[in-house]
Scaffold this motif. Structure first.
Motif, PDB file in Angstrom:
ATOM      1  N   GLU A   1      57.392  52.858 -27.612  1.00  0.00           N
ATOM      2  CA  GLU A   1      57.201  51.448 -27.930  1.00  0.00           C
ATOM      3  C   GLU A   1      57.971  50.566 -26.945  1.00  0.00           C
ATOM      4  O   GLU A   1      57.507  49.496 -26.550  1.00  0.00           O
ATOM      5  CB  GLU A   1      57.666  51.176 -29.364  1.00  0.00           C
ATOM      6  CG  GLU A   1      57.292  49.803 -29.893  1.00  0.00           C
ATOM      7  CD  GLU A   1      55.778  49.610 -29.958  1.00  0.00           C
ATOM      8  OE1 GLU A   1      55.321  48.472 -29.743  1.00  0.00           O
ATOM      9  OE2 GLU A   1      55.069  50.610 -30.225  1.00  0.00           O
ATOM     10  N   GLU A   2      59.149  51.049 -26.511  1.00  0.00           N
ATOM     11  CA  GLU A   2      59.949  50.284 -25.542  1.00  0.00           C
ATOM     12  C   GLU A   2      59.219  50.166 -24.200  1.00  0.00           C
ATOM     13  O   GLU A   2      59.201  49.098 -23.583  1.00  0.00           O
ATOM     14  CB  GLU A   2      61.294  50.970 -25.336  1.00  0.00           C
ATOM     15  CG  GLU A   2      62.197  50.245 -24.340  1.00  0.00           C
ATOM     16  CD  GLU A   2      63.479  51.004 -24.052  1.00  0.00           C
ATOM     17  OE1 GLU A   2      64.267  50.524 -23.219  1.00  0.00           O
ATOM     18  OE2 GLU A   2      63.670  52.083 -24.654  1.00  0.00           O
ATOM     19  N   GLN A   3      58.608  51.269 -23.733  1.00  0.00           N
ATOM     20  CA  GLN A   3      57.855  51.225 -22.471  1.00  0.00           C
ATOM     21  C   GLN A   3      56.657  50.292 -22.569  1.00  0.00           C
ATOM     22  O   GLN A   3      56.355  49.560 -21.619  1.00  0.00           O
ATOM     23  CB  GLN A   3      57.399  52.637 -22.104  1.00  0.00           C
ATOM     24  CG  GLN A   3      58.526  53.539 -21.624  1.00  0.00           C
ATOM     25  CD  GLN A   3      58.075  54.983 -21.468  1.00  0.00           C
ATOM     26  OE1 GLN A   3      57.249  55.470 -22.240  1.00  0.00           O
ATOM     27  NE2 GLN A   3      58.645  55.677 -20.485  1.00  0.00           N
ATOM     28  N   LEU A   4      55.966  50.307 -23.705  1.00  0.00           N
ATOM     29  CA  LEU A   4      54.816  49.415 -23.888  1.00  0.00           C
ATOM     30  C   LEU A   4      55.248  47.953 -23.835  1.00  0.00           C
ATOM     31  O   LEU A   4      54.590  47.109 -23.233  1.00  0.00           O
ATOM     32  CB  LEU A   4      54.110  49.725 -25.207  1.00  0.00           C
ATOM     33  CG  LEU A   4      53.324  51.039 -25.270  1.00  0.00           C
ATOM     34  CD1 LEU A   4      52.803  51.276 -26.673  1.00  0.00           C
ATOM     35  CD2 LEU A   4      52.160  51.015 -24.282  1.00  0.00           C
ATOM     36  N   GLN A   5      56.363  47.638 -24.483  1.00  0.00           N
ATOM     37  CA  GLN A   5      56.828  46.250 -24.512  1.00  0.00           C
ATOM     38  C   GLN A   5      57.332  45.798 -23.142  1.00  0.00           C
ATOM     39  O   GLN A   5      57.169  44.639 -22.761  1.00  0.00           O
ATOM     40  CB  GLN A   5      57.929  46.104 -25.567  1.00  0.00           C
ATOM     41  CG  GLN A   5      57.429  46.257 -27.004  1.00  0.00           C
ATOM     42  CD  GLN A   5      58.543  46.117 -28.026  1.00  0.00           C
ATOM     43  OE1 GLN A   5      59.696  45.887 -27.667  1.00  0.00           O
ATOM     44  NE2 GLN A   5      58.201  46.247 -29.296  1.00  0.00           N
ATOM     45  N   ARG A   6      57.973  46.724 -22.388  1.00  0.00           N
ATOM     46  CA  ARG A   6      58.580  46.353 -21.109  1.00  0.00           C
ATOM     47  C   ARG A   6      57.550  46.259 -19.982  1.00  0.00           C
ATOM     48  O   ARG A   6      57.661  45.378 -19.124  1.00  0.00           O
ATOM     49  CB  ARG A   6      59.651  47.369 -20.730  1.00  0.00           C
ATOM     50  CG  ARG A   6      60.354  47.050 -19.409  1.00  0.00           C
ATOM     51  CD  ARG A   6      61.368  48.117 -19.038  1.00  0.00           C
ATOM     52  NE  ARG A   6      62.440  48.211 -20.012  1.00  0.00           N
ATOM     53  CZ  ARG A   6      63.438  49.093 -19.930  1.00  0.00           C
ATOM     54  NH1 ARG A   6      63.484  49.943 -18.920  1.00  0.00           N
ATOM     55  NH2 ARG A   6      64.373  49.130 -20.858  1.00  0.00           N
ATOM     56  N   TYR A   7      56.540  47.145 -20.002  1.00  0.00           N
ATOM     57  CA  TYR A   7      55.667  47.256 -18.842  1.00  0.00           C
ATOM     58  C   TYR A   7      54.203  46.887 -19.095  1.00  0.00           C
ATOM     59  O   TYR A   7      53.407  46.902 -18.158  1.00  0.00           O
ATOM     60  CB  TYR A   7      55.722  48.684 -18.290  1.00  0.00           C
ATOM     61  CG  TYR A   7      57.077  49.059 -17.741  1.00  0.00           C
ATOM     62  CD1 TYR A   7      57.597  48.424 -16.613  1.00  0.00           C
ATOM     63  CD2 TYR A   7      57.865  50.025 -18.362  1.00  0.00           C
ATOM     64  CE1 TYR A   7      58.840  48.753 -16.107  1.00  0.00           C
ATOM     65  CE2 TYR A   7      59.119  50.362 -17.867  1.00  0.00           C
ATOM     66  CZ  TYR A   7      59.601  49.722 -16.737  1.00  0.00           C
ATOM     67  OH  TYR A   7      60.830  50.034 -16.252  1.00  0.00           O
ATOM     68  N   PHE A   8      53.840  46.565 -20.313  1.00  0.00           N
ATOM     69  CA  PHE A   8      52.441  46.267 -20.610  1.00  0.00           C
ATOM     70  C   PHE A   8      52.314  44.953 -21.382  1.00  0.00           C
ATOM     71  O   PHE A   8      53.213  44.571 -22.137  1.00  0.00           O
ATOM     72  CB  PHE A   8      51.802  47.393 -21.432  1.00  0.00           C
ATOM     73  CG  PHE A   8      51.579  48.671 -20.675  1.00  0.00           C
ATOM     74  CD1 PHE A   8      50.357  48.962 -20.105  1.00  0.00           C
ATOM     75  CD2 PHE A   8      52.619  49.588 -20.513  1.00  0.00           C
ATOM     76  CE1 PHE A   8      50.150  50.129 -19.400  1.00  0.00           C
ATOM     77  CE2 PHE A   8      52.435  50.756 -19.807  1.00  0.00           C
ATOM     78  CZ  PHE A   8      51.192  51.021 -19.243  1.00  0.00           C
ATOM     79  N   ASP A   9      51.192  44.263 -21.159  1.00  0.00           N
ATOM     80  CA  ASP A   9      50.837  43.076 -21.923  1.00  0.00           C
ATOM     81  C   ASP A   9      49.699  43.422 -22.861  1.00  0.00           C
ATOM     82  O   ASP A   9      48.755  44.126 -22.476  1.00  0.00           O
ATOM     83  CB  ASP A   9      50.406  41.943 -20.978  1.00  0.00           C
ATOM     84  CG  ASP A   9      51.531  41.501 -20.055  1.00  0.00           C
ATOM     85  OD1 ASP A   9      52.686  41.484 -20.512  1.00  0.00           O
ATOM     86  OD2 ASP A   9      51.255  41.193 -18.879  1.00  0.00           O
ATOM     87  N   GLN A  10      49.783  42.923 -24.085  1.00  0.00           N
ATOM     88  CA  GLN A  10      48.736  43.191 -25.071  1.00  0.00           C
ATOM     89  C   GLN A  10      47.602  42.178 -24.893  1.00  0.00           C
ATOM     90  O   GLN A  10      47.820  40.969 -24.915  1.00  0.00           O
ATOM     91  CB  GLN A  10      49.302  43.074 -26.493  1.00  0.00           C
ATOM     92  CG  GLN A  10      48.339  43.480 -27.582  1.00  0.00           C
ATOM     93  CD  GLN A  10      48.322  44.980 -27.815  1.00  0.00           C
ATOM     94  OE1 GLN A  10      49.280  45.660 -27.497  1.00  0.00           O
ATOM     95  NE2 GLN A  10      47.231  45.483 -28.351  1.00  0.00           N
TER      96      GLN A  10
END
Length: 619
Positions: free
Chosen positions: A170-179
């Motif tokens: 979840e940390e990688q998704l929040q840091r490196y991806f936009d929803q």
């Protein structure tokens, strides 16, 4: 070691040859067993058994190429695939790579065979974690290549579904991806450091000065010979002490001379020291002896020496007038002493075998020699000569221009020698490979086991791809089934409603003591109720569908024609008739018949209703 058949199927090889000629895809270096299996899978999908017939299909249907390439190039990948190996890269390889370089040195990374881009973006996240986002943007360039244009198109979008990012925290998704809706899109500011492009590892030139080269689960699709060629290109691509990161099914057992293992379990290797440097050209300086006496007849000597020179030579003045032509030039280009004094532009040699005037002018202006290489000239049919032309300015001691000399060096023999040398080198390489094969026989067992592992890995990826396709088909079939179920439920509800309406109408018609007949516009009986049966003795199944005027009953139906026609045409609202008749008992009776139109909601007639009441009740 490759364990493929020695004698390939000629028809299958014809398919590979056609793919190379028609679309530029060279699959001849791929392993034949797995490659043939994938081609046959696609042929089965289009119901073709013979390779020749499949080539015919490719010729008439260009869209089939895309389907075939998608089947051959299985782009099964994931973020941080094989987590243990990626942990080693994150904890050991990248920190060591950064420590060996200056704080501002650029970092060049190559993801070869990047498929949908997950591997390239995994690398971006690793380096961004190590350097921070700002330093990552300043120092790191990640070159991501693949032979599949469709996969590169998906990779450039950097957009992935929830299922495709299941390996990320979840940390990688929040840091490196936009929803964006139900998709996860890699950050645009970091995305600019990842450059995608098409590169065929077998045919195209490698990217150079690479610090970390990642090529995972790609080499296993190629045979041993092609693997060797690709690894030699990787060795060229890597900078000194550059690192190579392979997949778990790839070992480099036969290429330890160009790569040193760093961690065999995680498949990381380091480039060995570079190849021997080339030898430069050594140009000795000639020593001019001091003159000790006068030499007579120098002018005539120079003239004869120039004329007898071994190479073709033409000298022109500063005004581009031909001044001297030697014998070799006369023989080679059909010149003669009559051409001396003519402008260079008037001679065929000025533009054939190469346009000389621009080079001559440039040499005069820049006061320097110009060399024109690889000039091809077809002097006669079947005879090709290669020249290297030197254009040299002739100047005074005070840099004043006297003229220009044009020398034609015939390098045809040198080119042939070079070609023969290349051929000899290839033969030497073949001999070396044959000698090396003696050593490789000792590794046969390991190579065969490695080949089995690669085949199993390939089969596993094919099964995974097939499983994903089956899951997608299952979902589609389930969705279709749900829709059909909903339609069936609706139809059952409508049927039940119609049954209720029919039962209601039947109850009404049964309860009415009068005879009721309903006819359509063609006077065909639609309704024949119980009262009508009791009155005339004709059953419903005998009457329904029959023409009203053709019924053989005690009622004079012919006298109803006019009234019924009037009801059908809409000219009569209602018509009442008293008719003498004979009931089912054979008794005479008078029947009161009411004829009325049966109308739709819009007022148009769709039939007629006849209500009959006898003067005497039917017993």
């Amino acid at each position: 070691m490759d364990t493929e058949p020695v004698e390939p199927d000629s028809k299958f090889e014809a398919v590979l040859k056609y793919l190379k000629e028609a679309r530029g895809f060279d699959f001849t270096g791929y392993k034949r067993t797995s490659l043939a299996r994938r081609v046959r899978r696609r042929m089965a999908q289009v119901d073709i058994e013979d390779f020749s017939d499949y080539v015919d299909l490719l010729q008439v249907n260009p869209e089939e190429f895309n389907a075939l390439f998608n089947t051959i190039l299985i782009n099964v990948t994931d973020f941080f695939r094989d987590a243990e190996a990626w942990d080693h890269v994150r904890a050991d390889v990248v920190p060591q790579l950064l420590a060996e370089r200056g704080p501002d040195d650029p970092i060049r990374v190559w993801s070869a065979g990047c498929a949908g881009g997950q591997e390239a973006y995994s690398l971006a996240m690793v380096f961004a974690d190590a350097l921070g986002a700002e330093r990552f943007r300043q120092r790191v360039k990640i070159y991501a290549t693949d032979v599949d244009e469709e996969a590169l198109g998906q990779a450039r979008q950097a957009s992935y579904s929830a299922a495709e990012v299941h390996n990320l925290t979840e940390e990688q998704l929040q840091r490196y991806f936009d929803q964006q809706g139900n998709r996860h899109v890699f950050r645009k500011d970091l995305r600019r450091s990842v450059i995608f492009g098409r590169n065929d590892l077998v045919q195209d030139a490698p990217i150079s000065r690479i610090d970390l080269l990642v090529c995972r689960n790609t080499l296993m699709y190629f045979n041993a010979e092609t693997q060797g060629k690709i690894l030699n290109r990787f060795h060229f691509a890597l900078s000194p002490r550059g690192m190579l990161f392979l997949g778990k099914a790839e070992m480099l057992l036969s290429h330890t001379r160009i790569f040193d293992p760093v961690d065999l379990k995680r498949r990381t290797f380091r480039r060995t020291p570079g190849a021997p440097a080339g030898v430069g050209n050594l140009v000795p300086h000639a020593r001019v002896p001091d003159r000790t006496g006068d030499v007579g007849g120098l002018a005539e000597l120079r003239e004869h020496a120039f004329a007898a020179g071994p190479v073709a030579q033409v000298v022109i003045t500063g005004e581009d007038i031909v001044a001297l032509i030697n014998q070799q030039a006369e023989i080679a280009f059909g010149l003669s002493h009559r051409d001396i004094g003519r402008p260079l532009r008037d001679l065929e040699i000025s533009y054939r075998p190469v346009e000389l005037r621009a080079y001559v002018e440039r040499s005069k202006v820049e006061r320097r020699a110009i060399r024109i290489k690889d000039v091809e000239w077809s002097r006669s049919p079947g005879e090709v000569i290669w020249f290297e032309i030197h254009v040299n300015p002739l100047v005074h001691a005070d840099n004043g221009l006297l003229g220009v000399t044009i020398v034609f060096h015939d390098v045809t023999a040198a080119r042939k020698l070079l070609e023969e040398l290349e051929h000899t080198n290839r033969q030497l390489e073949t001999a070396y490979e044959e000698l090396q094969s003696t050593n490789e026989e000792l590794e046969t067992t390991n190579e065969e086991l490695q080949s089995t592992v690669e085949e199993l890995e390939t089969t596993n990826e094919e099964l995974q791809s097939t499983n994903e396709e089956l899951e997608t088909m299952n979902e589609e079939l389930q969705s279709t089934n749900d829709e059909l179920q909903a339609i069936n439920d609706t139809l059952r509800e409508r049927s039940a409603e119609l049954d209720q309406v029919n039962d209601f109408l039947e109850a009404i018609l049964t309860s009415v003591r009068f005879g009721v007949i309903v006819v359509d516009p063609d006077l065909r009986v639609l309704v024949w109720n119980r009262g009508t049966e009791d009155l005339w003795g004709l059953r419903r199944d005998e009457a329904v569908g029959a023409h009203l005027l053709n019924l053989d009953i005690g009622l004079p139906v012919g006298e109803l024609r006019s009234a019924v026609r009037g009801a059908l045409s809409g000219t009569n609202v209602e018509d009442v008739l008293l008719l003498d008749a004979i009931n089912r008992r054979g008794r005479s009776t008078t029947v009161r018949v009411v004829v009325a139109p049966m109308r739709r909601q819009d007022g148009t007639s769709q039939g007629a209703i006849l209500v009959m009441e006898p003067s005497d009740p039917v017993e």
